[in-house]
Design an enzyme around this catalytic site. Structure first.
Site, short mmCIF file in Angstrom:
data_model
loop_
_atom_site.label_atom_id
_atom_site.label_comp_id
_atom_site.label_asym_id
_atom_site.label_seq_id
_atom_site.Cartn_x
_atom_site.Cartn_y
_atom_site.Cartn_z
N GLU A 1 -13.21 -13.10 -5.78
CA GLU A 1 -12.35 -12.45 -5.60
C GLU A 1 -10.87 -12.68 -4.98
OE1 GLU A 1 -15.11 -10.95 -5.15
OE2 GLU A 1 -15.13 -9.11 -3.88
N CYS B 1 -7.84 -1.97 4.09
CA CYS B 1 -8.11 -3.50 5.58
C CYS B 1 -9.82 -3.73 5.84
CB CYS B 1 -7.21 -2.96 6.31
SG CYS B 1 -5.42 -2.15 6.15
N GLU C 1 0.60 -0.92 -0.16
CA GLU C 1 0.28 0.15 0.40
C GLU C 1 0.78 1.19 0.07
OE1 GLU C 1 -3.82 -0.30 1.96
OE2 GLU C 1 -2.98 1.33 3.68
N CYS D 1 -10.70 -2.00 15.24
CA CYS D 1 -10.18 -2.96 14.87
C CYS D 1 -10.53 -3.69 16.79
CB CYS D 1 -9.38 -4.32 13.95
SG CYS D 1 -9.09 -3.89 12.75
N GLU E 1 2.43 1.83 -3.47
CA GLU E 1 0.90 2.10 -4.35
C GLU E 1 0.93 3.06 -4.14
OE1 GLU E 1 -2.68 0.30 -3.02
OE2 GLU E 1 -3.44 0.84 -4.55
N LYS F 1 -14.86 -9.82 7.93
CA LYS F 1 -14.28 -10.64 7.56
C LYS F 1 -14.52 -11.91 6.88
CE LYS F 1 -10.18 -8.21 8.51
NZ LYS F 1 -9.73 -7.53 6.84
N SER G 1 -7.44 1.20 -1.87
CA SER G 1 -6.63 1.06 -2.69
C SER G 1 -6.97 -0.65 -3.19
CB SER G 1 -5.79 0.66 -0.95
OG SER G 1 -4.73 -0.60 -0.98
N GLU H 1 -16.21 -11.03 3.87
CA GLU H 1 -14.72 -11.32 2.83
C GLU H 1 -14.02 -12.04 2.83
OE1 GLU H 1 -11.35 -9.44 5.30
OE2 GLU H 1 -10.64 -8.32 3.08
#
Ligand code: FES
Length: 576
Positions: free
Chosen positions: A365, A298, A278, A503, A281, A357, A318, A360
């Protein structure tokens, strides 16, 4: 601070002007039971459990502002009978499968019933019948246990501005529902689980995967790798009676080995990898001037919020996968090759403080070669349940260290667990890489703490600046997005975490009852523990992690290389 004098149960006392009677009484050590009240989030006074007598009237103390000279009685026969009647009415229409309920032992209705010495339910009659909604991979709704307190509605609507659930219908038919009663999976829910944290009963819970993981662990044909996110280690101890803010990293690793996992890795390694990718990036976008500000990716709750609400801004996210997905991708490629294990026989389990999560982990993908990067996600609560089920004496375990070669992270990796951590970790690396100088102080305190919007500016050696913003809680994120649409802010880099505090206060963490939550600054305690783990590390910058350096040398080449893009980056889906 202005004060007033009131009398509680015959004792005159001085309290801060503007306080509710409930707060004032609790401050004086008088415990008034409550159920629907959730400080800052739900002031609906719908349950009537907190009533007190003021003159001839019974009034809900959670919304009653104390006034000079007020005389309050909290323990008269009239008060006790009214409270009991309210709770008995709730119980009369409550699914009482308490023994098998996920909240058994931590249910606030159970606690209040016990506190009020309710031994029978005097009311009988029609029961609402509701089916469970298991459609979401993250959150399960069981309306038969719902007491219509509205705390989840406050969390989802007021705090997160998601509004996936709300009150519907009238009278006895009232329910908490998604729009048009659609399954949760088809709603605008972003899976953050803050509704679960707000729910006083078992009407909302995570979609459990405990049995799925037990099945993998008992299959001799599977090589089962586990990883644990930084926020888990500063909250897991609470499930075993430790006060908030205790770090149990070593004991957690030992417990995971005793549960039978073949390798125990630290998601902090994945976090360091995220910073490498990142950070590169960010520098590349700063160079081209395209797709700025760069927004972190994230947090899967934030990503889905963007997909649902700002689909034409997805180019700002990102392209980096989140740290545990990166870790999973490395387990099934680099590690599998090194260890000589067939990637098809590897199961990756992530222990996360987060329910989003779980969603996710199932995104198509996020995988390669027909394999998902992560196979199962367990919350901190589910891990605690497994440790208890296995009969492991958690508190007396010796400290053990994570496995390697891709299992150890830096101090920068661990601070990902608190709001501002990703930004701070990125700034540590970006500054050193662009300046070629060593940072004298690694702490960027401007991005720490619980302010809704935190800002920081760093100067790069070539004269450019990186203007950073950090927000946490989707209410704050929406405000920032809308202000940016109006052209009110100009940043280069924005960190967003869906849950307030980051988190550490994710929807998969141990749940505090509302009374304890009002008394304890749990986010501050857990954040302190996160920062203390960072301070205890000898390596506190992602690019200085020797295992990360070896990974690039031996496998990935360089950050943002072709292979890194193939394994560590992703894309998003406009959902509106
Ligand atoms: Fe006060 Fe419910 S009415 S806690």
């Amino acid at each position: 601070m202005d004060t007033i004098k009131i009398t509680i149960d015959g004792i005159e006392t001085e309290v801060i002007k503007g306080m509710t009677v409930l707060e004032a009484a609790r401050q004086q050590g008088v415990e008034i039971p409550s159920l629907c009240y959730l400080k800052g989030l739900n002031h609906s006074s719908s349950c009537r459990v907190c009533v007190v007598e003021v003159g001839p009237r019974l009034i809900a103390s959670c919304t009653l502002i104390a006034e000079e000279g007020m005389k309050i009685l909290t323990n008269t026969r009239k008060v006790r009978e009214a409270r009991r009647a309210s709770v008995e009415l709730l119980l009369s229409d409550h699914n009482q499968e308490c023994l098998s309920c996920s909240r058994s032992g931590g249910c606030e209705l159970q606690t209040v019933s016990s506190t009020l010495n309710i031994r029978k339910v005097s009311y009988t009659g029609e029961k609402s019948s509701q089916e469970k909604d298991y459609t979401s991979p993250a959150v399960v709704r069981d309306a038969s246990k719902c007491i219509l307190c509205g705390r989840c509605v406050g969390a989802c609507g007021t705090m997160q501005t998601v509004g996936a659930i709300g009150f519907a219908k009238r009278g006895f038919d009232t329910v908490i529902s998604t729009a048009f009663g659609r399954p949760l999976a088809e709603s605008t829910c972003i899976d953050c689980g803050q509704c679960i944290m707000a729910c006083p009963v078992g009407a909302l819970s995570e979609h459990e995967n405990i049995d799925d993981v037990w099945r993998e662990l008992s299959d001799p044909g599977r090589y089962v790798v586990v990883q644990a996110a930084p926020a888990v280690r500063v909250a897991l101890g609470e499930a075993f009676g430790l006060p908030p803010g205790n770090r149990v990293t070593g004991r957690m690793v030992a417990a995971l080995r005793r549960l039978g996992f073949d390798k125990v890795f630290d998601t902090n390694f994945g976090a360091d990898l995220t910073i490498m990718e990142e950070g590169t990036e960010l520098l590349s976008r700063l160079g081209s001037g395209e797709n700025l500000p760069l927004m972190t990716s994230c947090c899967p709750g934030w990503v889905k919020f963007m997909e649902n609400n700002f689909p034409d801004r997805l180019n700002h996210l990102s392209t980096c996968k989140s740290p545990h997905e990166m870790e999973g991708a490395m387990v099934k490629s680099f590690f599998a090759k090194q260890a000589g294990v067939d990637p098809k026989s590897i199961t990756v389990v992530s222990i996360m403080p987060c329910t989003a999560k779980k969603f996710e982990g199932q995104r198509e993908e996020l995988g390669s070669g027909g394999l998902q990067d992560v196979d199962w996600v367990l919350t901190t609560r589910e891990l605690a349940a497994m440790i208890k089920e296995a009969g492991i004496d958690f508190l007396n375990l010796p400290d053990e260290d994570f496995d390697n070669p891709i299992g150890r992270g830096s101090g920068a990796g661990v601070i990902f667990g608190a709001s501002g951590g990703v930004a701070e970790a990125a700034l540590r690396t970006v500054f050193e890489i662009t300046s070629g100088k060593e940072l004298e102080t690694v702490e960027y305190t401007a991005v720490r703490g619980m302010d809704g919007l935190k800002e920081n500016v760093i100067d790069l050696p070539d004269g450019r600046k990186i203007r950073t913003a950090v927000v946490h809680g989707l209410g704050n994120a929406r405000k920032l997005m809308e202000a940016m649409e109006r052209g009110e802010h100009s940043y280069d880099f924005i960190e967003v975490m869906a849950c307030p505090g980051g988190c550490i206060a994710g929807g998969g963490q141990p749940i505090l009852d509302a009374v304890t939550a009002a008394r304890t600054d749990i986010r501050a305690e857990r954040a302190k523990a996160i920062y203390s783990e960072d301070e205890a590390q000898t390596v506190r910058k992602s690019h200085k992690n020797p295992y990360i350096q070896a990974l690039y040398e031996e496998f990935l080449g360089e950050p943002n290389s072709h292979l890194a893009h193939e394994l560590l980056h992703t894309h998003y889906i406009a959902r509106r």
